[in-house]
Motif scaffolding. Structure first.
Motif, PDB file in Angstrom:
ATOM      1  N   ASP A  61       8.828  -3.835  14.446  1.00 53.14           N
ATOM      2  CA  ASP A  61       8.141  -3.320  13.605  1.00 53.14           C
ATOM      3  C   ASP A  61       8.674  -2.326  12.379  1.00 53.14           C
ATOM      4  N   ILE A  62       9.780  -1.459  13.363  1.00 51.96           N
ATOM      5  CA  ILE A  62      10.648  -0.458  12.423  1.00 51.96           C
ATOM      6  C   ILE A  62      11.319  -1.294  11.428  1.00 51.96           C
ATOM      7  N   ILE A  63      11.993  -2.423  11.743  1.00 53.91           N
ATOM      8  CA  ILE A  63      12.736  -2.910  10.985  1.00 53.91           C
ATOM      9  C   ILE A  63      12.143  -3.764   9.881  1.00 53.91           C
ATOM     10  N   ALA A  64      10.827  -4.302  10.241  1.00 56.49           N
ATOM     11  CA  ALA A  64       9.897  -4.906   9.121  1.00 56.49           C
ATOM     12  C   ALA A  64       9.241  -3.907   8.083  1.00 56.49           C
ATOM     13  N   GLU A  65       9.133  -2.625   8.621  1.00 55.54           N
ATOM     14  CA  GLU A  65       8.186  -1.888   7.665  1.00 55.54           C
ATOM     15  C   GLU A  65       8.706  -1.788   6.269  1.00 55.54           C
ATOM     16  N   PRO A  66       9.844  -1.715   5.653  1.00 56.33           N
ATOM     17  CA  PRO A  66      10.075  -1.990   4.182  1.00 56.33           C
ATOM     18  C   PRO A  66       9.603  -3.125   3.739  1.00 56.33           C
ATOM     19  N   LEU A  67       9.691  -4.183   4.471  1.00 57.94           N
ATOM     20  CA  LEU A  67       9.377  -5.458   3.876  1.00 57.94           C
ATOM     21  C   LEU A  67       8.163  -5.571   3.915  1.00 57.94           C
ATOM     22  N   VAL A  68       7.051  -5.069   4.962  1.00 56.69           N
ATOM     23  CA  VAL A  68       5.636  -5.194   4.948  1.00 56.69           C
ATOM     24  C   VAL A  68       5.276  -4.460   4.045  1.00 56.69           C
ATOM     25  N   THR A  69       5.827  -3.451   3.857  1.00 52.61           N
ATOM     26  CA  THR A  69       5.661  -2.347   2.521  1.00 52.61           C
ATOM     27  C   THR A  69       5.654  -2.973   1.030  1.00 52.61           C
ATOM     28  N   HIS A  70       6.746  -3.696   0.906  1.00 54.43           N
ATOM     29  CA  HIS A  70       6.976  -4.014  -0.682  1.00 54.43           C
ATOM     30  C   HIS A  70       6.617  -5.375  -0.718  1.00 54.43           C
ATOM     31  N   GLU A  71       6.444  -6.270   0.504  1.00 60.15           N
ATOM     32  CA  GLU A  71       6.200  -7.555   0.161  1.00 60.15           C
ATOM     33  C   GLU A  71       4.859  -8.033   1.181  1.00 60.15           C
ATOM     34  N   PRO A  72       3.885  -7.229   1.064  1.00 64.82           N
ATOM     35  CA  PRO A  72       2.641  -7.151   1.945  1.00 64.82           C
ATOM     36  C   PRO A  72       2.232  -8.776   2.339  1.00 64.82           C
ATOM     37  N   SER A  73       2.434  -9.706   1.301  1.00 63.80           N
ATOM     38  CA  SER A  73       1.837 -10.925   1.506  1.00 63.80           C
ATOM     39  C   SER A  73       2.779 -11.924   2.318  1.00 63.80           C
ATOM     40  N   THR A  74       3.928 -11.321   2.944  1.00 65.69           N
ATOM     41  CA  THR A  74       4.984 -12.182   3.550  1.00 65.69           C
ATOM     42  C   THR A  74       4.092 -12.580   4.886  1.00 65.69           C
ATOM     43  N   PRO A  75       4.026 -13.845   5.281  1.00 65.46           N
ATOM     44  CA  PRO A  75       3.470 -14.332   6.574  1.00 65.46           C
ATOM     45  C   PRO A  75       4.136 -13.671   7.771  1.00 65.46           C
ATOM     46  N   ARG A  76       3.385 -13.488   8.808  1.00 65.08           N
ATOM     47  CA  ARG A  76       4.075 -12.696   9.979  1.00 65.08           C
ATOM     48  C   ARG A  76       5.176 -13.665  10.545  1.00 65.08           C
TER      49      ARG A  76
END
Lengths: 330, 307
Positions: free
Chosen positions: A116-131
């Motif tokens: 979750d920590i590493i993914a945080e920037p990704l999830v923040t800037h590309e919220p539509s990325t599938p899990r």
């Protein structure tokens, strides 16, 4: 020379400091953390920032990532002023500029898993990325920084300092930034781990063509990784130049003292050498000395040093120093 | 001889299997269950909750059924006994004390839990927001809390109950109004220390919005202290409600709470019907002790450094 990816123009950061127990209406003291600093960073270049504690290195980094308010001057990212950016543009800029922090464990939220920590920037800037895609990219990045991807569900407290720093690096890299700022990334690690992390950073920087600002107070580490070095003292640049020139032939008396403080790993040579030792402490940034800020500890200071702030003068090929009496390299 | 192929296969298996990490919460749970007093408290709490929820099925009488034949003969006919079905005896009006205690425990637990739930949700979010934003907003928000705290709430609550009539809803509103104030202060204090940690700075630098930072990074890290405080707040709220009920302003007949039952029992002490005081009081004390033990255990489990 191509267009610099980042240029800092006459930047100053001033903090208001209220003395303890002051009245609410007392005018606060001004702490000049960074004053009148300019530098350019080329794409793909690594810039080393060195200086004692309290010389404003971290403040400069925080001004660039925007967690500290800028008091004067300007920061241009690809020719665009950060000060005049709209909220959306600023957000996009944040995506391109990532930071690695000093204390590896404190920089990771203890309640989140590594994934979750590493993914945080990704999830923040590309919220539509599938899990699934997020997980795949996180695993790839973990592998890239030398962590086993099966540790994705672990928590930060289960890792060593060096591993935590790798997690921090993975988080900074997941969005493929253009510029990475490393704020003393190795000073909390022991020497053998330092070497691993520094080499990892250098490899990644070469691979991804990143620009990097590398902050440290250890000159030997900075020398190893940087193309150019900026030596700071009390929030001002003292000497700027190519890494080799600055470390081999320093032209500013402060740099000379810094270099001589690096121990030589040979007891005989260490004992035999003569070195100028800096006396006294760093003056308070609340009331910096007039003229050249280094004059209070400078071995070659003269009366004129107290009058005006010394300009940056050329002291060698691509090398400049803020000193009235620098050693000139030919 | 070790087969080489097996070794590689084993290595692959080790590499591929995802290791489940142990979160700080799981660590805390292990520490909590190692604490015997806390586990005992938890078991007692579960039993009391079951008693409050399902005790009504065991009771032989409805809580509001008045047995007129017992009027004036309480001291010798309303004695606790299994044969008559009045396990805890009867109260002054000839109602079954067992059913009344079940009902009272239910109300008291409800008051305590609602009070601390309001405190946890409102107080945590309010305090975390004030602490995180800081500056003038923080000043205004926290001074508001100070002002609310300086109002004598017992007095206001009594006025409210007198003006709007005595109802459970009014009691909940009154308790909800005060319970979050202390929690907001605690949450704010914790937030101030958390917001300067580097992981919050990393989130800001990444561009995470302030609201998400509060929910994702601040609140989970102050939840440990909040939970401990909340478990200790439940008995406080129960005592508070009991006091209001003891004054005769709390829940209304035919509803009841432990405080109201204790009040009724205490007024009959001289008439030789001590069970009227004994049973509600026992449940009251056991509940409080259980909550305190659980709260203590939680504090030790969530804050191992503070021991």
């Amino acid at each position: 020379m191509s267009e610099p990816i980042l240029s800092v123009r006459d930047l100053s950061v001033v903090f208001d400091v209220k003395p303890a127990g002051a009245w609410p209406w007392t005018a606060p003291n001004k702490l000049h953390a960074v004053s009148g600093l300019s530098l350019d960073l080329q794409p793909g270049e690594t810039l080393g920032l060195v200086g004692e504690s309290g010389s404003g290195k971290s403040t400069l980094a925080r001004a660039i990532i925007g967690t500290v308010p800028v008091t004067g001057g300007d920061i241009l990212y690809k020719g665009q002023s950060l000060m005049q950016m709209s909220v959306q543009e600023r957000r996009r800029h944040r995506r391109d500029v990532q930071m690695v922090f000093q204390d590896p464990l404190a920089a990771l939220n203890p309640r989140m898993t590594v994934g979750d920590i590493i993914a945080e920037p990704l999830v923040t800037h590309e919220p539509s990325t599938p899990r699934k895609e997020v997980k795949k990219r996180v695993s790839e990045m973990m592998e890239r920084v030398g962590l086993l991807p099966n540790l994705i569900n672990r928590y930060p407290h289960e890792f060593s300092g060096g591993q935590c720093q790798r997690i921090g690096i993975a988080r900074a890299l997941i969005l493929k930034p253009k510029l990475m700022i490393c704020d003393e990334p190795v000073s909390a690690l022991d020497v053998s781990v330092q070497a691993q992390v520094v080499n990892l950073l250098r490899d990644i920087q070469k691979d991804m063509g990143l620009s990097m600002i590398f902050i440290a107070h250890d000159l030997s580490v900075v020398k190893h990784i940087s193309d150019r070095i900026v030596v700071m003292y009390l929030g001002r640049p003292m000497e700027v130049g190519p890494a080799n020139a600055v470390t081999r032939q320093p032209t500013h008396p402060y740099t000379q003292a810094l270099i001589s403080s690096v121990p030589i790993p040979d007891p005989k040579a260490e004992r035999a050498r003569e070195r100028p030792v800096l006396e006294g402490d760093l003056p308070s940034p609340l009331s910096p000395p007039s003229g050249c800020v280094f004059r209070t500890r400078c071995p070659i200071a003269q009366d004129v040093c107290a009058q005006d702030r010394p300009p940056m003068v050329d002291t060698g090929p691509d090398q400049t120093a803020a000193c009235l009496f620098p050693t000139i390299n030919q | 001889m070790i087969n080489n192929e097996d070794v590689t296969r084993l290595q692959d298996a080790v590499q591929l299997s995802e290791v489940r990490g142990r979160s700080l919460w799981q660590d805390a749970r292990v520490r909590f269950f190692r604490n015997k007093a806390a586990v005992a408290g938890l078991v007692v709490l579960i039993l009391i909750t079951c008693f409050a929820l399902f005790g009504g099925f065991i009771a032989q009488y409805e809580p509001d059924f008045v047995d007129f034949t017992l009027m004036g003969a309480n001291a010798y006919q309303g004695v606790p006994s299994v044969e008559t079905g009045h396990y805890f005896g009867t109260d002054i009006d000839g109602r079954d004390l067992f059913a009344r205690t079940v009902q009272g425990t239910k109300i008291s637990l409800l008051v305590g839990i609602v009070g601390s739930l309001v405190a946890v949700i409102v107080g945590t979010l309010y305090g975390a927001t004030a602490g995180y934003i800081g500056g003038r907003t923080d000043g205004i928000m926290m001074r508001t809390v100070d002002i609310l705290m300086s109002i004598p709430f017992m007095f206001v609550l009594i006025l409210m109950l007198v003006i709007f009539g005595r109802s459970i809803l009014m009691l909940f509103i009154g308790i909800g109004l005060i319970s979050w104030l202390n929690m907001a202060r605690i949450a704010r204090g914790q937030t101030l220390t958390i917001k300067n940690k580097e992981f919050v700075e990393a989130a800001i630098a990444t561009g995470v919005s302030p609201f998400v930072i509060i929910l994702r990074h601040i609140v989970p890290n102050l939840l440990g202290i909040v939970i401990v405080y909340a478990t200790l707040l439940v008995p406080e709220m129960i005592i508070f409600e009991s006091f209001i009920s003891y004054l005769g302003l709390g829940v209304q007949e035919p509803n009841t709470s432990l405080g109201a039952l204790i009040n009724a029992g205490a007024s009959q002490m001289t008439n030789g019907t001590l069970w009227m005081l004994f049973f509600p009081l026992t449940f009251f004390l056991i509940t409080l002790f259980a909550f305190f033990f659980v709260g203590d255990g939680l504090r030790d489990a969530l804050d191992p450094k503070d021991r």
